[in-house]
Design a protein around this motif. Structure first.
Motif, PDB file in Angstrom:
ATOM      1  N   VAL A   1      -3.630  -1.975   5.233  1.00 17.44           N
ATOM      2  CA  VAL A   1      -3.606  -1.155   4.013  1.00 17.44           C
ATOM      3  C   VAL A   1      -3.671   0.324   4.380  1.00 17.44           C
ATOM      4  O   VAL A   1      -2.936   1.152   3.822  1.00 17.44           O
ATOM      5  N   GLN A   2      -4.524   0.669   5.328  1.00 18.69           N
ATOM      6  CA  GLN A   2      -4.633   2.065   5.745  1.00 18.69           C
ATOM      7  C   GLN A   2      -3.309   2.585   6.288  1.00 18.69           C
ATOM      8  O   GLN A   2      -2.905   3.710   5.996  1.00 18.69           O
ATOM      9  N   GLN A   3      -2.606   1.753   7.063  1.00 21.14           N
ATOM     10  CA  GLN A   3      -1.300   2.175   7.579  1.00 21.14           C
ATOM     11  C   GLN A   3      -0.339   2.476   6.431  1.00 21.14           C
ATOM     12  O   GLN A   3       0.387   3.477   6.451  1.00 21.14           O
ATOM     13  N   GLY A   4      -0.348   1.613   5.420  1.00 24.86           N
ATOM     14  CA  GLY A   4       0.512   1.838   4.267  1.00 24.86           C
ATOM     15  C   GLY A   4       0.156   3.111   3.516  1.00 24.86           C
ATOM     16  O   GLY A   4       1.042   3.871   3.098  1.00 24.86           O
ATOM     17  N   PHE A   5      -1.143   3.349   3.346  1.00 26.66           N
ATOM     18  CA  PHE A   5      -1.580   4.580   2.668  1.00 26.66           C
ATOM     19  C   PHE A   5      -1.123   5.809   3.450  1.00 26.66           C
ATOM     20  O   PHE A   5      -0.643   6.792   2.863  1.00 26.66           O
ATOM     21  N   GLU A   6      -1.280   5.752   4.768  1.00 26.55           N
ATOM     22  CA  GLU A   6      -0.884   6.904   5.592  1.00 26.55           C
ATOM     23  C   GLU A   6       0.620   7.152   5.500  1.00 26.55           C
ATOM     24  O   GLU A   6       1.059   8.304   5.387  1.00 26.55           O
ATOM     25  N   GLU A   7       1.412   6.077   5.523  1.00 26.03           N
ATOM     26  CA  GLU A   7       2.862   6.225   5.406  1.00 26.03           C
ATOM     27  C   GLU A   7       3.238   6.809   4.053  1.00 26.03           C
ATOM     28  O   GLU A   7       4.112   7.680   3.953  1.00 26.03           O
ATOM     29  N   GLY A   8       2.583   6.339   3.005  1.00 24.78           N
ATOM     30  CA  GLY A   8       2.875   6.829   1.662  1.00 24.78           C
ATOM     31  C   GLY A   8       2.495   8.289   1.489  1.00 24.78           C
ATOM     32  O   GLY A   8       3.241   9.081   0.892  1.00 24.78           O
ATOM     33  N   MET A   9       1.325   8.662   2.015  1.00 27.12           N
ATOM     34  CA  MET A   9       0.889  10.061   1.905  1.00 27.12           C
ATOM     35  C   MET A   9       1.815  10.979   2.695  1.00 27.12           C
ATOM     36  O   MET A   9       2.140  12.077   2.245  1.00 27.12           O
ATOM     37  N   ALA A  10       2.256  10.528   3.865  1.00 30.72           N
ATOM     38  CA  ALA A  10       3.177  11.340   4.668  1.00 30.72           C
ATOM     39  C   ALA A  10       4.504  11.538   3.935  1.00 30.72           C
ATOM     40  O   ALA A  10       5.062  12.641   3.905  1.00 30.72           O
TER      41      ALA A  10
ATOM     42  N   ALA B   1       0.831  -1.210   0.000  1.00 28.64           N
ATOM     43  CA  ALA B   1       0.000   0.000   0.000  1.00 28.64           C
ATOM     44  C   ALA B   1       0.861   1.254   0.000  1.00 28.64           C
ATOM     45  O   ALA B   1       0.589   2.224  -0.720  1.00 28.64           O
ATOM     46  N   ARG B   2       1.930   1.252   0.817  1.00 26.15           N
ATOM     47  CA  ARG B   2       2.828   2.415   0.871  1.00 26.15           C
ATOM     48  C   ARG B   2       3.491   2.655  -0.485  1.00 26.15           C
ATOM     49  O   ARG B   2       3.543   3.789  -0.976  1.00 26.15           O
ATOM     50  N   GLU B   3       3.989   1.580  -1.104  1.00 25.75           N
ATOM     51  CA  GLU B   3       4.664   1.729  -2.394  1.00 25.75           C
ATOM     52  C   GLU B   3       3.685   2.151  -3.488  1.00 25.75           C
ATOM     53  O   GLU B   3       4.058   2.894  -4.403  1.00 25.75           O
ATOM     54  N   CYS B   4       2.448   1.700  -3.379  1.00 25.74           N
ATOM     55  CA  CYS B   4       1.414   2.135  -4.332  1.00 25.74           C
ATOM     56  C   CYS B   4       1.278   3.654  -4.300  1.00 25.74           C
ATOM     57  O   CYS B   4       1.287   4.319  -5.344  1.00 25.74           O
ATOM     58  N   VAL B   5       1.170   4.212  -3.099  1.00 24.23           N
ATOM     59  CA  VAL B   5       1.039   5.665  -2.959  1.00 24.23           C
ATOM     60  C   VAL B   5       2.282   6.371  -3.489  1.00 24.23           C
ATOM     61  O   VAL B   5       2.185   7.387  -4.194  1.00 24.23           O
ATOM     62  N   GLU B   6       3.457   5.839  -3.166  1.00 24.31           N
ATOM     63  CA  GLU B   6       4.702   6.452  -3.634  1.00 24.31           C
ATOM     64  C   GLU B   6       4.760   6.473  -5.161  1.00 24.31           C
ATOM     65  O   GLU B   6       5.144   7.500  -5.759  1.00 24.31           O
TER      66      GLU B   6
ATOM     67  N   ARG C   1       1.205  15.777  -1.248  1.00 24.47           N
ATOM     68  CA  ARG C   1       0.957  15.952  -2.681  1.00 24.47           C
ATOM     69  C   ARG C   1      -0.134  15.019  -3.215  1.00 24.47           C
ATOM     70  O   ARG C   1      -0.573  15.175  -4.343  1.00 24.47           O
ATOM     71  N   ILE C   2      -0.557  14.027  -2.412  1.00 24.01           N
ATOM     72  CA  ILE C   2      -1.532  13.057  -2.893  1.00 24.01           C
ATOM     73  C   ILE C   2      -2.450  12.641  -1.743  1.00 24.01           C
ATOM     74  O   ILE C   2      -2.027  12.545  -0.587  1.00 24.01           O
TER      75      ILE C   2
END
Length: 359
Positions: free
Chosen positions: A126-135, A88-93, A140-141
């Motif tokens: 998944v939410q944790q990964g999204f939050e890490e990626g957005m941070a 999830a984090r890499e998806c956001v990145e 910007r996303i």
């Protein structure tokens, strides 16, 4: 007539909106190799470049069985909380690097419980990964979840309930996916009626692998807010030799109600929903002012990104910044976040960027 080819770097820099992207269809090949080694999952190749080639060839083979096999390898390595968070984090990145400013990422929690995770734990990871990626992206996303129920299973109400439990914590809607033929959306009518009573949003995969009856059920029986793909709505449009189009009643209804079509050009060609990019119905539907949006579906399997999809439309149909802005605003208008958040992204992020290029 020759049309200007937009620079790939400029397309990538442009603010874009993604509504139809599967979490298990967008992994980095190197990540699959790492995660597979950790859990002993056997892959067709262990070199990331070779694995990427295998995914592309399997997805392009024309064999549905081989196409589906690709997901066995992505879902197979997404069975722990750590793996889900990383993916999830890499998806956001990856989306942020591609200029995406808002995305709704879908996945089926029921596919990630083979190693003992509960459905709630899947969404939390998944939410944790999204939050890490957005941070990491520095604001910007914005990324939100769509929770998917599989058509061939019977967990619609359970996943719909999960979507409601998580709706103020990152989840903005519900979806059904999987084979359309033999599994009509009305099988999930109880879930859709429940979501409507809860004032929630949902999209339905329809009009990709099956024709107008699937779209009709999704819209008129189930009340879909958006249509996943919706390509076959063109079966209800007759185009005369002089280019004029006559819309049937279902096509007229979809256009009149501004029901968004989540179109995924490269994926639609791979699955046979469209014969080629040049013959993809997106050009006709956009010219008729349907609420068309552009999406990636499965970035790994299609070897694509949202920038690449817009690049294809630029080269094939001559779509420039004006068309790209229209398609992007369409998508932002159609997102499942509150109106004020959509309006802010349109007026403060999207329109100012395109305005500089449309002077």
């Amino acid at each position: 007539m020759e049309h200007p080819v937009l620079d790939a770097a400029d397309i990538q820099a442009a603010p874009k909106v993604l509504l139809h992207d599967h979490l298990d269809g967008g992994l980095r090949p190197a990540t699959i190799v790492d995660l597979a080694a950790a859990v002993g999952h056997e892959l067709p190749a262990t070199d990331p470049a070779e694995l990427a080639t295998w995914f592309a060839e399997a997805a392009d083979s024309g064999s549905l069985e081989r196409y589906l096999e690709t997901f066995a390898h992505t879902v197979g390595v997404m069975q722990t909380a750590d793996a889900l968070t990383r993916v999830a984090r890499e998806c956001v990145e990856d989306l942020a690097a591609d200029g995406v400013v808002y995305a709704e990422i879908r996945y089926a929690p029921e596919l990630h419980v083979e190693a003992g995770l509960g459905l709630d734990e899947v969404v939390a990871a998944v939410q944790q990964g999204f939050e890490e990626g957005m941070a990491a992206a520095g604001g910007r996303i914005t990324v939100r979840h769509l929770l998917t129920a599989m058509r061939q299973a019977a967990s619609g109400m359970e996943i719909a309930g999960l979507a409601i439990q998580w709706r103020d914590r990152g989840v903005v809607g519900f979806d059904i996916a999987g084979p359309e033929a033999g599994y009509p959306p009305t099988r999930f009518i109880d879930a859709f009626e429940y979501l409507q009573r809860e004032n929630s949003h949902f999209t339905i995969h329809a009009g990709e692998g099956f024709g107008l009856p699937s779209i009709w059920e999704a819209v008129q029986w189930c009340g879909a807010d958006r249509l996943g793909h919706g390509v076959r709505i063109v079966d209800d449009i007759a185009v005369a030799e002089d280019g004029t189009a006559k819309l049937g009643r279902l096509a007229s209804y979809v256009r009149d109600k501004r029901i968004p079509l989540e179109m995924c050009p490269s994926s639609n060609v791979q699955t046979g929903a469209a014969p080629s990019i040049a013959e993809h119905p997106i050009k006709l539907l956009a010219s008729l002012r349907f609420r068309v949006t552009v999406n990636t579906d499965n970035r790994l399997m299609s070897g694509t990104s949202l920038s690449k999809e817009f690049g294809l439309l630029n080269v094939t149909f001559g779509y420039g910044w004006r068309e790209m802005e229209w398609l992007t605003v369409n998508a932002m208008k159609s997102a499942f976040i509150p109106y004020d958040e959509r309006y802010r992204l349109i007026t403060e992020t999207i329109k100012p960027w395109y305005a500089e290029r449309l002077v």
